[in-house]
Design a protein around this motif. Structure first.
Motif, PDB file in Angstrom:
ATOM      1  N   ARG A   1       0.829  -1.212   0.000  1.00  0.00           N
ATOM      2  CA  ARG A   1       0.000   0.000   0.000  1.00  0.00           C
ATOM      3  C   ARG A   1       0.861   1.260   0.000  1.00  0.00           C
ATOM      4  O   ARG A   1       0.549   2.231  -0.702  1.00  0.00           O
ATOM      5  CB  ARG A   1      -0.946  -0.020   1.202  1.00  0.00           C
ATOM      6  CG  ARG A   1      -2.039  -1.078   1.076  1.00  0.00           C
ATOM      7  CD  ARG A   1      -2.969  -1.114   2.287  1.00  0.00           C
ATOM      8  NE  ARG A   1      -4.037  -2.072   2.069  1.00  0.00           N
ATOM      9  CZ  ARG A   1      -5.187  -1.792   1.474  1.00  0.00           C
ATOM     10  NH1 ARG A   1      -5.407  -0.545   1.065  1.00  0.00           N
ATOM     11  NH2 ARG A   1      -6.110  -2.706   1.295  1.00  0.00           N
TER      12      ARG A   1
ATOM     13  N   MET B   1       0.780   4.005  -2.986  1.00  0.00           N
ATOM     14  CA  MET B   1       0.379   5.381  -2.690  1.00  0.00           C
ATOM     15  C   MET B   1       1.480   6.389  -3.021  1.00  0.00           C
ATOM     16  O   MET B   1       1.211   7.587  -3.138  1.00  0.00           O
ATOM     17  CB  MET B   1      -0.015   5.504  -1.217  1.00  0.00           C
ATOM     18  CG  MET B   1      -1.165   4.610  -0.808  1.00  0.00           C
ATOM     19  SD  MET B   1      -2.723   5.081  -1.580  1.00  0.00           S
ATOM     20  CE  MET B   1      -3.303   6.292  -0.413  1.00  0.00           C
TER      21      MET B   1
ATOM     22  N   ASN C   1      -5.784  13.388  -1.873  1.00  0.00           N
ATOM     23  CA  ASN C   1      -6.996  12.546  -1.784  1.00  0.00           C
ATOM     24  C   ASN C   1      -6.796  11.181  -2.445  1.00  0.00           C
ATOM     25  O   ASN C   1      -7.662  10.681  -3.161  1.00  0.00           O
ATOM     26  CB  ASN C   1      -8.194  13.255  -2.424  1.00  0.00           C
ATOM     27  CG  ASN C   1      -8.627  14.472  -1.646  1.00  0.00           C
ATOM     28  OD1 ASN C   1      -7.842  15.057  -0.911  1.00  0.00           O
ATOM     29  ND2 ASN C   1      -9.870  14.874  -1.797  1.00  0.00           N
TER      30      ASN C   1
ATOM     31  N   PHE D   1      -6.593   7.184  -2.618  1.00  0.00           N
ATOM     32  CA  PHE D   1      -7.096   5.999  -1.916  1.00  0.00           C
ATOM     33  C   PHE D   1      -7.242   4.852  -2.905  1.00  0.00           C
ATOM     34  O   PHE D   1      -7.382   5.057  -4.110  1.00  0.00           O
ATOM     35  CB  PHE D   1      -8.432   6.286  -1.223  1.00  0.00           C
ATOM     36  CG  PHE D   1      -9.576   6.584  -2.152  1.00  0.00           C
ATOM     37  CD1 PHE D   1     -10.431   5.573  -2.574  1.00  0.00           C
ATOM     38  CD2 PHE D   1      -9.814   7.873  -2.595  1.00  0.00           C
ATOM     39  CE1 PHE D   1     -11.490   5.848  -3.425  1.00  0.00           C
ATOM     40  CE2 PHE D   1     -10.867   8.162  -3.440  1.00  0.00           C
ATOM     41  CZ  PHE D   1     -11.711   7.147  -3.861  1.00  0.00           C
ATOM     42  N   ILE D   2      -7.182   3.634  -2.357  1.00  0.00           N
ATOM     43  CA  ILE D   2      -7.358   2.426  -3.159  1.00  0.00           C
ATOM     44  C   ILE D   2      -8.841   2.106  -3.214  1.00  0.00           C
ATOM     45  O   ILE D   2      -9.465   1.817  -2.194  1.00  0.00           O
ATOM     46  CB  ILE D   2      -6.547   1.262  -2.572  1.00  0.00           C
ATOM     47  CG1 ILE D   2      -5.048   1.564  -2.710  1.00  0.00           C
ATOM     48  CG2 ILE D   2      -6.896  -0.050  -3.277  1.00  0.00           C
ATOM     49  CD1 ILE D   2      -4.150   0.546  -2.035  1.00  0.00           C
ATOM     50  N   GLU D   3      -9.394   2.155  -4.404  1.00  0.00           N
ATOM     51  CA  GLU D   3     -10.820   1.917  -4.596  1.00  0.00           C
ATOM     52  C   GLU D   3     -11.154   0.436  -4.552  1.00  0.00           C
ATOM     53  O   GLU D   3     -12.157   0.025  -3.982  1.00  0.00           O
ATOM     54  CB  GLU D   3     -11.256   2.514  -5.939  1.00  0.00           C
ATOM     55  CG  GLU D   3     -12.657   2.151  -6.389  1.00  0.00           C
ATOM     56  CD  GLU D   3     -13.745   2.756  -5.518  1.00  0.00           C
ATOM     57  OE1 GLU D   3     -14.892   2.298  -5.613  1.00  0.00           O
ATOM     58  OE2 GLU D   3     -13.442   3.684  -4.739  1.00  0.00           O
TER      59      GLU D   3
ATOM     60  N   LEU E   1      -6.622   2.727  -8.237  1.00  0.00           N
ATOM     61  CA  LEU E   1      -6.164   3.822  -7.389  1.00  0.00           C
ATOM     62  C   LEU E   1      -6.770   5.138  -7.870  1.00  0.00           C
ATOM     63  O   LEU E   1      -6.708   5.461  -9.054  1.00  0.00           O
ATOM     64  CB  LEU E   1      -4.636   3.910  -7.432  1.00  0.00           C
ATOM     65  CG  LEU E   1      -3.975   5.038  -6.622  1.00  0.00           C
ATOM     66  CD1 LEU E   1      -4.159   4.797  -5.126  1.00  0.00           C
ATOM     67  CD2 LEU E   1      -2.496   5.144  -6.969  1.00  0.00           C
TER      68      LEU E   1
ATOM     69  N   SER F   1      -7.047   9.438  -7.232  1.00  0.00           N
ATOM     70  CA  SER F   1      -6.408  10.606  -6.635  1.00  0.00           C
ATOM     71  C   SER F   1      -6.940  11.862  -7.327  1.00  0.00           C
ATOM     72  O   SER F   1      -7.556  11.786  -8.393  1.00  0.00           O
ATOM     73  CB  SER F   1      -4.878  10.534  -6.752  1.00  0.00           C
ATOM     74  OG  SER F   1      -4.475  10.445  -8.109  1.00  0.00           O
TER      75      SER F   1
END
Length: 198
Positions: A68, A72, A133, A135-137, A152, A154
């Motif tokens: 992760r 990210m 912003n 995040f892993i969907e 991902l 953003s």
């Protein structure tokens, strides 16, 4: 309060909505879980996540904390390479066969060489790329090779003009939708879709 005894005599519990029954305790759980022929294993304590993953995606896919963090970091590496006008560093961001496109068909770049050539041009970038912003969907199984496929998300803020406290610059913004895969060199973006606005 749970409606089942807490002494371990119950080996099933209900988690999540829709009445899905997922295993949450019991001595019959194996120490490691391996599903189908996928190269992913889980400790027994991960069995709830595993069941949820199978219910949603049809297979178990697991990301470690290091995975992760590496994923990210990709938007930040991308932004810094563009702001410093160092397109060669995009090799740390994209796969060799990556696609970068603007939704709506305004621009489509195919392959890392084409992406680096375009991103290395002067005059095509704003004053800075500020990505946030993230995040892993979702995490699913890549139909190409059975490995993990990460979605991902953003957002980006882009100041236009020089940084000057006395003369504030304009800003435009957009969003990224990335397909991220694991390669021999680490996690890389295979398909980046950008859209203007929110």
């Amino acid at each position: 309060m749970p409606d089942h005894p807490d002494d371990g005599s119950s080996d099933r519990g209900t988690r999540g909505g829709g009445g899905d029954h997922l295993p949450c305790r019991g001595s019959d759980l194996p120490e490691r879980l391996v599903v189908d022929d996928l190269p992913f294993e889980f400790d027994a304590e991960d069995h709830v996540y595993a069941a949820m993953s199978r219910a949603r995606y049809g297979a178990i896919v697991h990301l470690t904390a290091d995975d992760r963090l590496d994923i990210m970091e990709l938007p930040a590496r991308y932004a810094d390479a563009l702001d410093r006008l160092q397109p060669e560093r995009l090799r740390q961001v994209f796969t060799a066969d990556a696609i970068w496109e603007v939704t709506g068909g305004q621009l489509r770049l195919v392959g890392l060489d084409e992406i680096m050539e375009f991103m290395g041009r002067t005059g095509v970038h704003p004053g800075s790329h500020i990505l946030t912003n993230m995040f892993i969907e979702s995490v699913s199984t890549d139909p190409r090779d059975g490995g993990p496929l990460v979605r991902l998300w953003s957002r980006g803020l882009y100041p236009v003009g020089p940084s000057d406290r006395k003369n504030p610059t304009g800003v435009f913004y957009g969003a990224y939708d990335d397909d991220v895969v694991r390669t021999d060199d680490g996690w890389r973006i295979r398909h980046r879709r950008y859209r203007h606005g929110s």
